[in-house]
Write a protein that holds these residues in place. Structure first.
Motif, mmCIF file in Angstrom:
data_model
loop_
_atom_site.group_PDB
_atom_site.id
_atom_site.type_symbol
_atom_site.label_atom_id
_atom_site.label_comp_id
_atom_site.label_asym_id
_atom_site.label_seq_id
_atom_site.Cartn_x
_atom_site.Cartn_y
_atom_site.Cartn_z
ATOM 1 N N ARG A 64 14.042 9.254 4.232
ATOM 2 C CA ARG A 64 15.445 9.028 3.887
ATOM 3 C C ARG A 64 16.341 9.637 4.953
ATOM 4 N N ASP A 65 17.595 9.225 4.915
ATOM 5 C CA ASP A 65 18.613 9.741 5.850
ATOM 6 C C ASP A 65 18.160 9.575 7.301
ATOM 7 N N GLU A 67 18.268 8.629 11.010
ATOM 8 C CA GLU A 67 19.215 8.421 12.103
ATOM 9 C C GLU A 67 18.415 8.092 13.353
ATOM 10 N N GLU A 80 15.659 11.112 13.435
ATOM 11 C CA GLU A 80 15.625 12.276 12.567
ATOM 12 C C GLU A 80 15.678 11.749 11.147
ATOM 13 N N PHE A 81 14.928 12.388 10.244
ATOM 14 C CA PHE A 81 14.855 11.909 8.873
ATOM 15 C C PHE A 81 14.373 13.021 7.964
ATOM 16 N N VAL A 82 14.398 12.745 6.665
ATOM 17 C CA VAL A 82 13.887 13.686 5.678
ATOM 18 C C VAL A 82 12.750 12.986 4.928
ATOM 19 N N PRO A 105 12.294 18.085 6.444
ATOM 20 C CA PRO A 105 12.951 17.489 7.604
ATOM 21 C C PRO A 105 11.916 17.216 8.696
#
Length: 135
Positions: A64-65, A67, A80-82, A105
């Motif tokens: 998720r999240d 970029e 970059e992600f979680v 992360p």
């Protein structure tokens, strides 16, 4: 070129989140170099496919999240992600699995050529992951 690189990395992560290893393999070159955090280097689609199969049995993960960052020539990218995951089957040398969940992360770096990913290097904090699944 940057749109192609961004689209390729986005397609790779979409396939990952869809639990679609064939879709992930479609995004990489035949001579893919896969470098995993604190692990060895896997070269070629056969080794990458083995890794994906293993991950699919031992872990259930969603990223998720996300970029995605791409250089001006479209030959390198980063993301970059979680990771939101569940530890399903014990990996040798790691804590015993019993369905523990984790949020971690992470990031990856990519080389791209001819519209496909030729290198993936992934980093995350292994000690953080171990602490989360050891609770």
């Amino acid at each position: 070129m940057t749109n192609t690189a961004r689209s390729t990395v986005a397609a790779y992560y979409a396939a990952f989140n869809a639990e679609n290893p064939a879709g992930m393999l479609a995004c990489v070159t035949d001579d893919i170099e896969h470098r995993v955090n604190e692990g060895g280097i896997r070269r070629g689609t056969a080794k990458f496919a083995e890794f994906c199969a293993h991950m699919g049995v031992s872990y259930r993960e969603q990223l998720r999240d996300i970029e995605i960052f791409v250089n001006d020539t479209g030959t390198r990218a980063a993301a970059e992600f979680v990771v939101h995951g569940e530890y399903l089957k014990t990996d040798p040398g790691l804590p015993e699995a019993h369905g523990q969940t984790y949020i971690l992360p992470a990031g990856s770096f990519f080389d791209l050529k001819d519209g496909k990913i030729s290198r993936i290097t992934t980093f995350y904090n292994l000690n953080d992951w171990i602490a989360q699944v050891s609770k």
